[in-house]
Design an enzyme around this catalytic site. Structure first.
Site, short mmCIF file in Angstrom:
data_model
loop_
_atom_site.label_atom_id
_atom_site.label_comp_id
_atom_site.label_asym_id
_atom_site.label_seq_id
_atom_site.Cartn_x
_atom_site.Cartn_y
_atom_site.Cartn_z
N ALA A 41 -1.22 27.17 49.67
CA ALA A 41 -1.20 26.93 48.23
C ALA A 41 -0.24 25.79 47.90
CB ALA A 41 -0.78 28.20 47.49
N THR A 205 7.91 15.83 61.46
CA THR A 205 8.89 15.72 60.37
C THR A 205 10.28 16.06 60.93
OG1 THR A 205 8.44 17.98 59.65
CG2 THR A 205 7.20 16.24 58.58
N GLY A 207 13.24 16.50 58.85
CA GLY A 207 14.16 16.91 57.79
C GLY A 207 14.85 15.71 57.17
N GLY A 236 8.26 20.74 53.50
CA GLY A 236 7.29 20.30 54.52
C GLY A 236 5.86 20.38 53.98
N ASP A 237 5.58 21.43 53.22
CA ASP A 237 4.23 21.58 52.63
C ASP A 237 3.96 20.47 51.62
OD1 ASP A 237 4.36 23.96 54.08
OD2 ASP A 237 4.94 25.13 52.31
N GLY A 272 12.55 26.70 44.70
CA GLY A 272 11.21 27.22 44.48
C GLY A 272 10.20 26.55 45.38
O1 RIB Z 1 6.63 26.78 53.59
C1 RIB Z 1 7.06 27.60 52.54
C2 RIB Z 1 6.12 28.75 52.38
O2 RIB Z 1 6.18 29.55 53.55
C3 RIB Z 1 6.45 29.69 51.24
O3 RIB Z 1 5.82 29.32 50.03
C4 RIB Z 1 6.03 31.06 51.77
O4 RIB Z 1 5.00 31.64 51.07
C5 RIB Z 1 5.68 30.82 53.23
O5 RIB Z 1 4.33 30.75 53.43
#
Ligand code: RIB
Length: 289
Positions: A41, A205, A207, A236-237, A272
Site C-alpha cells: 500500500a 538502498t 539509508g 524504502g517503500d 507514519g
Molecule cells: O515498510 C513499512 C511497512 O512495513 C509498514 O507500513 C508495515 O505495514 C510493514 O508492512
C-alpha cells in the site's frame, strides 16, 4: 503506462517509545496512532503521489474496508482489492526516540490472494506496463510468470527478505530493489554477488548513504539528500514507489533514482507510513524541480 502493484495492505499501529523493548521487558508507550500501511500500500500511494497511474491488487478483511477507501482517496485504482473472510493484515510498529523501529506483522488477508484474482487484474494490462511486487503477499511467482507472458516489466522489492522467494523469481525480474542488509543476505544465501543474480537492474538502498544502481558489472552510487530523520518506517517503500513511477513516466534510471531519493529524504522526516508520503508538489517546493 499503468503500474499493477500486487501488494500488502496493513493496518499500521504505531507505538512511540523511549527505547526499543528488550526481551521480557514491558514498556509503556508515549504515543499511539493507527493508519494505512503495508509495504504494498505504501508503494501504491507513493506511485500515485508521484502522479503515476497505479492499480493495487490485494486483499483485505471487513475490518479494513476503510483502507480500500483511503487508497482510493489517495488516487490509487482499487477494483482489484478484494474483501475476503480473513482479517486485514496488521503491523505493530514500535518507533523509538532515535527513529529506529521494529515491526511485527500478521499477514492476514494479504496471504490469501488467488491466481484468479491476480490473473483478472493482469488481463487488463498492456505491454510495457509495470508489475510491482514485494514479499508481504502470496502469488508473486504466478504474477511474474503472467507478466512475462504478457510483455510487462517486472519490479520486485525483496522485503521482507526471503532468499527462496528471490531465487524463484530471479529469472523473471527486470528490476530488484533491496537494502544493504537484504543484499548481504542474498549474497550469503546464493554465494553470488547481487550483480550475478540474473536481474538486469538492481538497486541497493543504503539509508542515509543513498543507494547503488548495479547493472551487470557496472555500479553507480547516488548520495542521499540531507534529512532530519525522525522515523525511517516506509521510507524504502516511498523510494520504490517513486522509482517505479519515475520509470513509468519515462525518466531514465538516474532521473528516477534522483526523484526517489528526494521523496525518501522528505519521508524520513515524518512520523507514519502511507498517510504521510510526500507528493510531487512537496518535492518541487523543497527541491525546486
Ligand atoms: O515498510 C513499512 C511497512 O512495513 C509498514 O507500513 C508495515 O505495514 C510493514 O508492512
Amino acid at each position: 503506462m499503468m503500474i499493477w502493484n500486487l501488494g500488502s495492505i496493513n493496518i499500521d499501529a504505531f507505538f512511540g517509545v523511549t527505547h526499543l523493548p528488550a526481551p521480557g521487558e514491558t514498556l509503556v508507550a508515549q504515543s499511539f496512532s493507527q493508519g494505512l500501511g503495508g509495504k504494498g500500500a505504501n508503494m501504491s500511494v507513493a506511485a500515485a503521489r508521484a502522479a503515476a497511474p497505479v492499480s493495487h491488487i490485494g486483499a483485505i478483511g471487513a475490518d479494513g474496508r476503510w483502507t480500500r477507501e483511503r487508497l482510493m482517496e489517495y488516487g490509487v485504482d482499487v477494483p482489484h482489492i478484494h474483501q475476503i473472510e480473513v482479517p486485514t493484515g496488521l503491523a505493530n510498529i514500535v518507533v523509538d526516540a532515535e527513529g529506529e523501529n521494529t515491526i511485527i506483522l500478521l499477514q492476514g488477508a494479504n496471504g490469501q490472494l488467488t491466481d484468479a484474482m491476480i490473473g483478472a487484474a493482469l488481463a487488463e494490462a498492456s505491454p510495457g506496463d509495470f508489475v510491482l511486487m514485494q514479499n508481504e503477499t502470496n502469488g508473486q511467482v504466478y504474477a511474474a510468470q503472467t507478466a512475462r507472458s504478457l510483455g510487462l516489466r517486472v519490479a520486485y522489492a525483496a522485503a521482507p527478505f526471503e532468499a527462496d522467494a528471490v531465487a524463484e523469481l530471479a529469472g523473471m525480474i527486470d528490476i530488484m530493489i533491496l537494502n544493504a542488509v537484504e543484499a548481504a543476505q542474498l549474497e550469503k544465501a546464493t554465494g553470488k554477488p547481487v550483480s550475478e543474480q540474473g536481474i538486469r537492474d538492481v538497486i541497493v538502498t543504503l539509508g542515509a548513504e543513498g543507494c547503488k544502481w548495479i547493472k551487470e558489472s557496472q555500479q553507480q552510487v547516488f548520495d542521499a539528500y540531507p534529512a532530519q530523520a525522525v522515523d525511517t518506517t516506509g521510507a524504502g517503500d516511498t523510494f520504490t514507489g517513486y522509482l517505479i513511477a519515475g520509470l513509468d513516466r519515462g525518466l531514465g534510471m538516474e532521473g528516477a533514482i534522483d526523484l526517489a531519493l528526494k521523496a525518501a529524504s522528505l519521508m524520513v522526516a515524518r512520523h507514519g507510513t502511507a498517510d504521510v508520503i510526500p507528493d510531487l508538489k512537496e518535492i518541487q517546493d523543497q527541491f525546486g524541480l
